[in-house]
Design an enzyme around this catalytic site. Structure first.
Site, PDB file in Angstrom:
ATOM      1  N   SER A 197      -2.041   7.596   2.804  1.00 49.65           N
ATOM      2  CA  SER A 197      -2.944   6.466   2.974  1.00 49.65           C
ATOM      3  C   SER A 197      -3.590   6.540   4.365  1.00 49.65           C
ATOM      4  O   SER A 197      -4.133   7.586   4.723  1.00 49.65           O
ATOM      5  CB  SER A 197      -2.183   5.152   2.751  1.00 49.65           C
ATOM      6  OG  SER A 197      -3.055   4.134   2.372  1.00 49.65           O
ATOM      7  N   ASP A 450      -5.035   6.046  -8.603  1.00 53.33           N
ATOM      8  CA  ASP A 450      -5.062   5.386  -7.297  1.00 53.33           C
ATOM      9  C   ASP A 450      -6.486   4.980  -6.924  1.00 53.33           C
ATOM     10  O   ASP A 450      -7.356   5.832  -6.775  1.00 53.33           O
ATOM     11  CB  ASP A 450      -4.508   6.348  -6.237  1.00 53.33           C
ATOM     12  CG  ASP A 450      -4.482   5.726  -4.849  1.00 53.33           C
ATOM     13  OD1 ASP A 450      -4.576   4.484  -4.739  1.00 53.33           O
ATOM     14  OD2 ASP A 450      -4.373   6.488  -3.871  1.00 53.33           O
ATOM     15  N   HIS A 475      -0.690   5.692  -5.907  1.00 49.68           N
ATOM     16  CA  HIS A 475      -0.879   5.888  -4.468  1.00 49.68           C
ATOM     17  C   HIS A 475       0.185   6.831  -3.906  1.00 49.68           C
ATOM     18  O   HIS A 475       1.373   6.567  -3.990  1.00 49.68           O
ATOM     19  CB  HIS A 475      -0.824   4.531  -3.777  1.00 49.68           C
ATOM     20  CG  HIS A 475      -1.493   4.502  -2.431  1.00 49.68           C
ATOM     21  ND1 HIS A 475      -2.720   5.071  -2.189  1.00 49.68           N
ATOM     22  CD2 HIS A 475      -1.106   3.944  -1.255  1.00 49.68           C
ATOM     23  CE1 HIS A 475      -3.061   4.871  -0.931  1.00 49.68           C
ATOM     24  NE2 HIS A 475      -2.094   4.198  -0.342  1.00 49.68           N
TER      25      HIS A 475
END
Length: 531
Positions: A197, A450, A475
């Site tokens: 991320s 995601d 994710h």
């Protein structure tokens, strides 16, 4: 994550954020806050502060062990007026690191407590023995315990001034150099950056900015192109919608219908009372305007579900069942003639899958979603300065209410909150935007489920910038522990990532031939059997 979190339109951020002893009430307009809210990368930071830490993973029977250390880090790497230092926390696990010049996997910490990322990045623990690697997890400045000005760090914009990705990358670079020079046997150790991320963005940028310090990077679910002018602002919410559309009959259609149903039911006092009771809200809805915040809470819930739609029971943001969106959609398979009340009963059952899967939640707290302990205020500030990530919805190609991207309104909200205005183009200038072909040895992995893959690198650029798509991945699924329910696509992705790591390590040893004559440096730490 609260009104500026990261999911959807939010109306008024009447959710008090208490961080480092400071209470900030943020009132953001619905039209304006959408952009700010949509940027917080959702995650909960656990408060785990122990010197020797043993953690039992919820994914499998794994014990991990690391030591906690602190490094005196400069507050400002790029100027000379502020010459103070602060204690940057980092975690080290060297149970499998026995050879001189053996590799180091370095996690580039994101916007939260580093122990939480350490405990959730099972991939690094799973491959440490095979690679003979030391694991280092470095905390990002202004998060967890790594506060440049202690309790004053969030007191005003002057103290927040040193919260930038550039300063964080410089922290990582200086820390790696210091570790390699001070740790016996590490001088010639090749270092590979790993992150997910925002942490994945940092790992990619680490390789771009400091190729002399890291030999390669794994950037998992890293939306380095989710910036102005790089990708369509609506793509994020299209992917969320697709996840629901494929998970059950008319599932996305009925989420889309729910917004008008909420408007209809909340138009009377009796309807507001019914909604409050049906959803078992901790704080009842008192007036129609309250429904706006309530809808923002629901929108954020659907986004969080898309991010954590894992193939097994998990506890990343909340305790959830396998393929949670499929479970949610079982409550939303209505025909078009269903009443508003029936539809919203289904929505309430679906929401409880996310917030009350364990059955232990007495009431729904709409002011606290998945990220109770995250460094929210810090990310708000980053979003208001250089992490400008446009997002929008149109209600046609997605299941949400229409919301335009309005940079000026976004900038005005930032100015009201912090007295700063965002630099919309800075990320493109400093990190290259889409012109990254001159870089090398970066893996960009993204999951097809995601929503953050909308801003990720998913197309071929060069032979040394590797893109991996994991169709069944949410994710950064590839950074999680191996699990019996993992789809074949993520197993293949992890195997390729390890293969590339080994190639980078071999390349590094060719560059430094003396590192090939490694000798055993002994067992430097307690040995723990992983897995």
């Amino acid at each position: 994550m609260k009104c500026a979190l990261f999911s959807g339109t939010v109306v008024c951020l009447e959710r008090a954020l208490v961080l480092v002893g400071i209470l900030m009430l943020l009132c953001l307009n619905r039209v304006h806050v959408f952009a700010l809210k949509s940027q917080l990368f959702t995650r909960r930071a656990a408060n785990l502060h122990q010197h020797h830490h043993h953690h039992h993973s919820t994914q499998r029977n794994t014990t991990i062990s690391y030591e906690t250390h602190y490094f005196d880090q400069k507050i400002d790497h790029f100027g000379f007026l502020e010459d103070g230092t602060f204690k940057q926390r980092y975690l080290v696990a060297d149970q499998h690191w026995h050879q001189e010049g053996a590799p180091i996997l370095f996690y580039t910490g994101n916007e939260g407590d580093i122990t939480w990322f350490c405990n959730n990045t099972g991939f690094m623990w799973d491959v440490a023995e095979e690679l003979g690697a030391m694991l280092v997890f470095a905390e990002h400045r202004y998060y967890g315990e790594s506060m440049p000005f202690g309790e004053q760090s969030y007191s005003d914009t002057k103290h927040l001034n040193y919260l930038t990705s550039e300063q964080a990358l410089a922290d990582f670079a200086v820390l790696i150099e210091a570790l390699k020079s001070s740790m016996p046997g590490a001088q010639l150790s090749p270092v590979i950056a790993v992150g997910g991320s925002y942490g994945g963005m940092l790992s990619a940028w680490m390789r771009m900015k400091y190729p002399n310090i890291v030999v390669g990077a794994l950037a998992a679910s890293a939306p380095i192109w989710q910036f102005p002018g790089m990708v369509p602002c609506g793509d994020f919410y299209k992917i969320v919608t697709q996840d629901f559309a494929r998970s059950g009959f008319d599932c996305a259609v009925n989420v889309k219908r729910s917004w008008q149903a909420i408007d209809n039911v909340s138009s009377t006092d009796r309807g507001l009372q019914w909604l409050s009771e049906e959803f078992r809200l901790c704080v009842p809805l008192k007036k129609k305007a309250d429904s706006v915040n309530f809808k923002a809470f629901l929108q954020e819930t659907w986004v969080n579900l898309a991010m954590v739609d894992y193939p097994y029971e998990a506890n990343f943001l909340q305790p959830l069942p396998r393929w949670p969106i499929q479970v949610v959609c079982k409550y939303l398979g209505f025909q078009s003639n269903v009443s508003d009340y029936q539809l919203l009963h289904g929505i309430s059952q679906a929401v409880k899958v996310y917030y009350n899967y364990t059955g232990n939640t007495p009431c729904l707290n709409t002011s606290q979603t998945a990220t109770g302990n995250l460094g929210l205020l810090g990310w708000y500030y980053q979003a208001c300065t250089e992490m400008v990530m446009p997002m929008c919805t149109d209600g046609i190609q997605d299941m949400f209410e229409p919301q335009d991207w309005n940079f000026q309104a976004f900038s005005d909200e930032c100015h009201t909150m912090f007295g700063v205005r965002p630099r919309a183009e800075w990320a493109r200038t400093v990190y290259g935007g889409k012109d990254i072909a001159s870089h090398s040895n970066i893996i960009f992995s993204n999951g097809g489920l995601d929503p953050w893959s909308s801003g990720g690198v998913t197309r071929y650029i060069s032979d040394s910038l590797i893109t991996i798509m994991i169709p069944d991945g949410a994710h950064h699924l590839d950074l999680r522990y191996n699990n019996n329910y993992d789809p074949p696509s993520v197993l293949e992705a992890r195997a390729l990532e390890v293969k590339l790591f080994k190639e980078w390590i071999r390349q590094a040893r060719k560059t430094h031939p003396e590192s090939r004559h490694s000798k055993n440096i002994g067992n430097r730490a307690t040995r723990i059997n992983i897995g």
